[in-house]
Write a protein that holds these residues in place. Structure first.
Motif, PDB file in Angstrom:
ATOM      1  N   ALA A 112      45.471 -15.168 -28.960  1.00 15.67           N
ATOM      2  CA  ALA A 112      45.629 -15.775 -30.280  1.00 15.67           C
ATOM      3  C   ALA A 112      45.864 -17.281 -30.157  1.00 15.67           C
ATOM      4  N   GLY A 113      46.493 -17.695 -29.064  1.00 18.62           N
ATOM      5  CA  GLY A 113      46.722 -19.122 -28.818  1.00 18.62           C
ATOM      6  C   GLY A 113      45.400 -19.860 -28.656  1.00 18.62           C
ATOM      7  N   TYR A 114      44.504 -19.258 -27.885  1.00 15.19           N
ATOM      8  CA  TYR A 114      43.181 -19.861 -27.703  1.00 15.19           C
ATOM      9  C   TYR A 114      42.434 -19.922 -29.036  1.00 15.19           C
ATOM     10  N   LEU A 115      42.448 -18.806 -29.781  1.00 16.05           N
ATOM     11  CA  LEU A 115      41.741 -18.768 -31.073  1.00 16.05           C
ATOM     12  C   LEU A 115      42.328 -19.797 -32.039  1.00 16.05           C
TER      13      LEU A 115
ATOM     14  N   MET B 226      48.141 -15.743 -35.221  1.00 17.08           N
ATOM     15  CA  MET B 226      47.611 -17.086 -35.043  1.00 17.08           C
ATOM     16  C   MET B 226      48.498 -18.148 -35.691  1.00 17.08           C
ATOM     17  N   ASP B 227      48.169 -19.389 -35.398  1.00 21.26           N
ATOM     18  CA  ASP B 227      48.910 -20.546 -35.910  1.00 21.26           C
ATOM     19  C   ASP B 227      49.045 -20.481 -37.443  1.00 21.26           C
TER      20      ASP B 227
ATOM     21  N   GLN C  54      47.262 -20.216 -43.305  1.00 19.51           N
ATOM     22  CA  GLN C  54      47.363 -20.768 -44.659  1.00 19.51           C
ATOM     23  C   GLN C  54      46.022 -21.297 -45.172  1.00 19.51           C
ATOM     24  N   THR C  55      45.129 -21.633 -44.255  1.00 17.40           N
ATOM     25  CA  THR C  55      43.871 -22.284 -44.635  1.00 17.40           C
ATOM     26  C   THR C  55      42.730 -21.295 -44.831  1.00 17.40           C
TER      27      THR C  55
END
Lengths: 296, 296
Positions: A234-237, A266-267, A272-273
């Protein structure tokens, strides 16, 4: 059903590493039929790709109650995996296709066209593989998608591979113990870890992608090794998604079977986007065909 | 040359993922000839494996100035990759081999027999793949060797794959910059990172193993990413070696093309314990044939 022969029929084709979907629509965008067949990545296997494409269109014609002999009348748009590389693209462009017209682009591009209903934007695909694109007119900014072996981190195949890899090394006590070993032994109904290796040896990406949920299942049960794999994937994505967002796309969506599963890890800015996809990739392929047909 | 037809001729065969070596010796262990051919891992590709075996023995007969028609007189011992799994072993045992006798075991076992000149001990192979064994009589304790995709960390193929993977993700600015990218672009005489992907797509383990030195070259130039890969690979190999040493083997050796390159980065205890190999794996295969021939 009968069709008005003066009006063109469009077929949109979405071909990836695991399956190929086709959709047939009429001039006024009514969906007449759909078909699904096997893998259609010409860089992996050209013969399989073209037979999957033809089969999915035949099934879509059947589903539309149209005769298969109408194939040469169809205006086709196809978004295929692997055609972002010249070796994949050249093979497909040399194909003596059975359609009236065959307009080719990447599966990534048609997913993006579909997700934003024809307007510019960015998408990230997290399915068997992982890749991202931001489209502004003719400008395509692409990240990732380097293939099962060499990249595609955070994809279904990557997660499945990590489950197998870490289960095997933990069985040898060369990495920390993980519940993923027990889940895989259960799943294959075997008692010895080398059985996992035998089952999965030389299997293609899509078979590993089927094991992606093993990681998320173990993580839900609190497995530290699985949680670390999810953090890494998930960090890479997230890094990939944030680099797409740096391009200030009009809209941003995620597609693919693993997207909703991995998104919660994920981040926060990505979460949010992200906006819902407006249409399927095969509908994006229809838009693409229509645009290039109209351009004549 | 002429041979005494009342004395048996032995052929030792060492078959791995990249090549197959054969050696023909007479009753008094004099080396008469040697031959080398292509890959011989029946689990990867049975047809290629048996044709590589036959070809390497034919070349060894040629080298010994013996007629190829002597093949049916040979007492063969073969250590092959992939036969530690039942699917690989079953295929080879069902083979209508062209020899007088065909005694089959793993390449790991014959490497171990060779390294310790017939006596018990432990070996670790670090070549295209990575795997370890400790032999005590009939008892074979095996670690690793789970295959290119799913394991074999610290092997040549694994190092080559990390070089490609990290070069590609660094080009997308999704991982730290690394000199491995420039080294690979140079090596393939290409200017764009996606060319690396195209060259290596769908390539087998041995092609990645040819890129292993890219990591060590970059590390020598102080590349942090390469140094981290070496730490990870050598760390795994150290854990594997230390688990073999826990078995208190009489001797411990390392074989394979990458062994001398990776050894300086491994745990000090491993470096202090490792002893030179006494004979080649194909000679180990001759010992194995001799033992089972004598056992009759």
């Amino acid at each position: 059903m009968s069709t008005n022969s003066t009006q063109p029929l469009f077929v949109g084709i979405d071909g990836g590493g695991s399956k190929c979907r086709s959709i047939i629509v009429d001039e006024s965008n009514r969906i007449l039929g759909t078909g699904v067949s096997g893998p259609a990545n010409p860089m992996n296997d050209y013969e399989t790709a073209i037979s999957s494409i033809v089969e999915s269109v035949e099934l879509a014609l059947d589903d539309a109650k149209l005769d298969r002999s109408l194939m040469p009348d169809l205006i086709a748009g196809a978004g295929l995996a692997g055609v972002n590389f010249s070796s994949g693209r050249d093979k497909m462009l040399a194909w003596s296709h059975p359609f009236a017209e065959f307009h080719l682009t990447t599966d990534l591009h048609t997913a993006c066209i579909g997700a934003h209903k024809g307007s510019d934007g960015a998408v990230m695909i997290v399915g068997t593989g992982s890749i991202g694109i931001s489209v502004k007119g003719e400008d395509h900014f692409i990240l990732g998608g380097h293939g099962f072996l060499q990249g595609d981190m955070g994809s279904g195949a990557w997660f499945g591979l990590q489950a197998v890899r870490l289960a095997l090394s933990s069985a040898d006590q060369l990495s920390p113990p993980t519940k993923m070993l027990d889940i895989l032994l259960d799943r294959f109904s075997i008692s010895h870890h080398l059985g996992i290796m035998e089952v999965m040896a030389n299997k293609p990406a899509r078979n590993f992608a089927q094991l992606a949920r093993v990681v998320f299942q173990a993580a839900e049960e609190g497995d530290e090794v699985a949680l670390q794999v999810i953090e890494e994937g998930a960090g890479y994505l997230s890094r990939l998604a944030l680099r797409l967002l740096d391009q200030s796309p009009k809209r941003f969506s995620m597609v693919g079977g693993l997207a909703p599963i991995v998104l919660p890890f994920m981040d926060k800015r990505v979460q949010q986007t992200v906006e819902t996809t407006l249409e399927e990739p095969e509908v994006g392929a229809v838009y693409f065909a229509r645009e290039h047909y109209a351009a004549k």
